[in-house]
Design a protein around this motif. Structure first.
Motif, PDB file in Angstrom:
ATOM      1  N   VAL A   5       8.621   8.019   4.760  1.00  0.00           N
ATOM      2  CA  VAL A   5       7.239   8.204   4.315  1.00  0.00           C
ATOM      3  C   VAL A   5       6.710   6.848   3.861  1.00  0.00           C
ATOM      4  O   VAL A   5       7.255   6.238   2.940  1.00  0.00           O
ATOM      5  N   THR A   6       5.659   6.382   4.517  1.00  0.00           N
ATOM      6  CA  THR A   6       5.084   5.065   4.234  1.00  0.00           C
ATOM      7  C   THR A   6       3.794   5.181   3.443  1.00  0.00           C
ATOM      8  O   THR A   6       3.236   6.275   3.283  1.00  0.00           O
ATOM      9  N   LEU A   7       3.310   4.041   2.969  1.00  0.00           N
ATOM     10  CA  LEU A   7       2.005   4.004   2.313  1.00  0.00           C
ATOM     11  C   LEU A   7       0.926   4.521   3.250  1.00  0.00           C
ATOM     12  O   LEU A   7       0.026   5.262   2.835  1.00  0.00           O
ATOM     13  N   GLU A   8       1.012   4.165   4.520  1.00  0.00           N
ATOM     14  CA  GLU A   8       0.023   4.628   5.492  1.00  0.00           C
ATOM     15  C   GLU A   8       0.041   6.147   5.609  1.00  0.00           C
ATOM     16  O   GLU A   8      -1.013   6.781   5.768  1.00  0.00           O
ATOM     17  N   ASP A   9       1.231   6.745   5.526  1.00  0.00           N
ATOM     18  CA  ASP A   9       1.326   8.210   5.572  1.00  0.00           C
ATOM     19  C   ASP A   9       0.648   8.843   4.359  1.00  0.00           C
ATOM     20  O   ASP A   9      -0.028   9.874   4.485  1.00  0.00           O
ATOM     21  N   LEU A  10       0.843   8.259   3.183  1.00  0.00           N
ATOM     22  CA  LEU A  10       0.203   8.792   1.987  1.00  0.00           C
ATOM     23  C   LEU A  10      -1.309   8.734   2.113  1.00  0.00           C
ATOM     24  O   LEU A  10      -2.022   9.709   1.810  1.00  0.00           O
ATOM     25  N   LYS A  11      -1.821   7.596   2.559  1.00  0.00           N
ATOM     26  CA  LYS A  11      -3.269   7.441   2.696  1.00  0.00           C
ATOM     27  C   LYS A  11      -3.835   8.364   3.773  1.00  0.00           C
ATOM     28  O   LYS A  11      -4.893   8.982   3.597  1.00  0.00           O
ATOM     29  N   ALA A  12      -3.115   8.478   4.891  1.00  0.00           N
ATOM     30  CA  ALA A  12      -3.585   9.340   5.978  1.00  0.00           C
ATOM     31  C   ALA A  12      -3.589  10.802   5.549  1.00  0.00           C
ATOM     32  O   ALA A  12      -4.499  11.568   5.913  1.00  0.00           O
ATOM     33  N   THR A  13      -2.590  11.199   4.769  1.00  0.00           N
ATOM     34  CA  THR A  13      -2.541  12.571   4.277  1.00  0.00           C
ATOM     35  C   THR A  13      -3.697  12.843   3.327  1.00  0.00           C
ATOM     36  O   THR A  13      -4.350  13.899   3.403  1.00  0.00           O
ATOM     37  N   ALA A  14      -3.970  11.908   2.421  1.00  0.00           N
ATOM     38  CA  ALA A  14      -5.098  12.074   1.505  1.00  0.00           C
ATOM     39  C   ALA A  14      -6.414  12.213   2.279  1.00  0.00           C
ATOM     40  O   ALA A  14      -7.254  13.064   1.958  1.00  0.00           O
ATOM     41  N   GLU A  15      -6.584  11.399   3.306  1.00  0.00           N
ATOM     42  CA  GLU A  15      -7.812  11.468   4.107  1.00  0.00           C
ATOM     43  C   GLU A  15      -7.914  12.807   4.837  1.00  0.00           C
ATOM     44  O   GLU A  15      -8.984  13.428   4.858  1.00  0.00           O
ATOM     45  N   ALA A  16      -6.803  13.274   5.410  1.00  0.00           N
ATOM     46  CA  ALA A  16      -6.817  14.547   6.125  1.00  0.00           C
ATOM     47  C   ALA A  16      -7.111  15.706   5.180  1.00  0.00           C
ATOM     48  O   ALA A  16      -7.754  16.692   5.568  1.00  0.00           O
ATOM     49  N   GLN A  17      -6.639  15.617   3.941  1.00  0.00           N
ATOM     50  CA  GLN A  17      -6.873  16.666   2.960  1.00  0.00           C
ATOM     51  C   GLN A  17      -8.266  16.598   2.339  1.00  0.00           C
ATOM     52  O   GLN A  17      -8.692  17.544   1.676  1.00  0.00           O
ATOM     53  N   GLY A  18      -8.931  15.457   2.517  1.00  0.00           N
ATOM     54  CA  GLY A  18     -10.252  15.284   1.926  1.00  0.00           C
ATOM     55  C   GLY A  18     -10.218  15.068   0.427  1.00  0.00           C
ATOM     56  O   GLY A  18     -11.164  15.411  -0.283  1.00  0.00           O
ATOM     57  N   VAL A  19      -9.132  14.479  -0.073  1.00  0.00           N
ATOM     58  CA  VAL A  19      -9.008  14.227  -1.504  1.00  0.00           C
ATOM     59  C   VAL A  19      -9.052  12.725  -1.754  1.00  0.00           C
ATOM     60  O   VAL A  19      -8.440  11.941  -1.024  1.00  0.00           O
ATOM     61  N   ASP A  20      -9.810  12.313  -2.765  1.00  0.00           N
ATOM     62  CA  ASP A  20      -9.905  10.904  -3.131  1.00  0.00           C
ATOM     63  C   ASP A  20      -8.748  10.530  -4.056  1.00  0.00           C
ATOM     64  O   ASP A  20      -8.461  11.232  -5.032  1.00  0.00           O
ATOM     65  N   LEU A  21      -8.084   9.438  -3.740  1.00  0.00           N
ATOM     66  CA  LEU A  21      -7.079   8.878  -4.629  1.00  0.00           C
ATOM     67  C   LEU A  21      -7.763   7.889  -5.562  1.00  0.00           C
ATOM     68  O   LEU A  21      -8.435   6.961  -5.106  1.00  0.00           O
ATOM     69  N   ARG A  22      -7.610   8.079  -6.853  1.00  0.00           N
ATOM     70  CA  ARG A  22      -8.286   7.263  -7.845  1.00  0.00           C
ATOM     71  C   ARG A  22      -7.264   6.490  -8.676  1.00  0.00           C
ATOM     72  O   ARG A  22      -6.082   6.832  -8.731  1.00  0.00           O
TER      73      ARG A  22
END
Length: 420
Positions: free
Chosen positions: A267-284
């Protein structure tokens, strides 16, 4: 990108029943085919790998033992409460994320000649750690009524109880490299002796497991122990955790039709960001990040292969460490035994748990391991709400390297009808 770790050691020939030889992570690593010598040989490489990356030493004072949990204050707790209340007073659901402390101890049920990944289920313990056993010391068999007729049951643990054997938080001094732990404390603080005036009977009966008398243990009981004189779990227990949590369901986004990542997946940083985008949740900034791989569901499925030393997990990159630092992430949790992949290949070298060095030791970021996320993830997928209020605190065990914890999530969901 999520995928098999094709460069790290192939653990597929090691089955769960044969992991434990003695008691401890080093023995488990050796059982998996990773020699102690190979781990020691990479010590200088780990120092070189992390030397140009940020750290938080001295940021909150030279005596700080709390680390990035210092970042959680009133505003962060309020952000969590806002997330919990976004669907109104009738739209809040409660989840707890703890696994039981008293599983079936499959690791020690050794079968001679067993080969291949196991499909036994029961406990998610890291190899070398067994679940606890408790027994009653009073119950309906023996209890005598008190005046008025009241009777009581009572119990105690009757076996070894590993504080990091179930859902738990690591102390910041739990993992280190070189000769210093978090915030520059000398590594000797992890092994400070303490002698007690009164001995208490111990479950080891003076035996350290190899037929030798354990130091401080005698027929009269336990009178001396070793533990942390600094950066133990107690500062984290005193402070507690409250903030906006975000679930990143990487298993559901990148895994199979069950929402599981494959054994060995990275699991990479890119996977975390892509998952957040797919879920429609903002990481703050200052979010508490939880990510799901499906590992604990695999543990409890009698038809699934399981391998704790080859679980999917977060993998090291410079960008990941800088992102965690820049985002001021106070805590990361996952449904795995280590949050990160146990063995990782970075460049030409294989490392064991390098993120424990980068996160616990350098940044003071807390790690929450073995989280049960299935019900929470199911509701998140159903209603599209992936942020919530997360609160928790590990048990306050003085001088301990970690502590069991039962995180509580309050999450907004579809409003329910008012009670009549």
């Amino acid at each position: 990108m999520v995928g098999d770790d094709s460069h790290s050691h192939d653990d597929s020939s090691i089955d769960r029943r044969n992991f434990v030889r003695g008691c401890g992570a080093v023995a488990a690593m050796a059982a998996a085919g990773l020699s102690v010598d190979s781990v020691a040989a990479t010590a200088a490489d780990l120092d070189a790998l992390l030397e140009d990356l940020p750290d938080n030493w001295g940021r909150w004072g030279e005596d700080d033992e709390l680390g990035a949990l210092n970042l959680l204050g009133s505003e962060e707790a309020y952000a969590g409460m806002e997330a919990a209340m976004q669907r109104g007073p009738n739209g809040i659901e409660r989840f707890t994320l703890q696994m039981p402390m008293t599983g079936e101890a499959i690791d020690v049920l050794v079968e001679e000649g067993a080969e291949g990944p196991t499909t036994d289920t029961g406990d998610p313990m890291f190899p070398g750690r067994t679940p606890a056993r408790r027994d009653n010391v009073a119950d309906a068999r023996t209890a005598e009524p008190y005046p008025g007729g009241m009777q009581f049951s009572d119990d105690r643990f009757v076996t070894e109880f590993f504080l990091q054997g179930t859902t738990h938080m690591d102390s910041l001094g739990h993992g280190w490299y070189g000769d210093e732990v978090y915030n520059g404390y000398d590594e000797s603080v992890t092994a400070a002796p303490k002698e007690f005036e009164h001995a208490i009977p111990g479950c080891t009966d003076g035996d350290d497991g190899d037929g030798k008398e354990a130091k401080g243990h005698s027929e009269g009981g336990v009178k001396e122990t070793h533990g942390h004189s600094a950066v133990d779990i107690s500062p984290l227990a005193d402070a507690g955790v409250a903030g906006r949590g975000v679930l990143l369901d990487v298993g559901r986004e990148c895994g199979d039709d069950r929402g599981w990542l494959e054994l060995g997946a990275e699991v990479t940083l890119e996977d975390l960001k892509a998952t957040a985008e797919a879920q429609g949740v903002d990481l703050r900034q200052r979010d508490i990040v939880l990510f799901r791989t499906g590992s604990l569901e695999r543990v409890t499925d009698p038809d699934a292969e399981w391998n704790p030393l080859n679980e999917p997990g977060l993998v090291f990159s410079d960008d990941l460490i800088r992102w965690i630092h820049d985002m001021e992430i106070p805590m990361i949790g996952a449904d795995t035994v280590a949050v990160e992949k146990v063995t990782q290949t970075v460049g030409d070298h294989t490392f064991v748990l390098p993120l424990h060095g980068a996160l616990l030791r350098d940044l003071g970021v807390s790690l929450n391991e073995i989280l049960w996320l299935e019900e929470l993830a199911t509701q998140c997928a159903d209603d599209g709400v992936y942020d919530f209020l997360l609160t928790s605190a590990p048990l306050h065990v003085e001088r301990a390297t970690g502590g069991p914890v039962n995180p509580v999530v309050l999450k907004a969901t579809k409003p329910k009808k008012k009670r009549s």
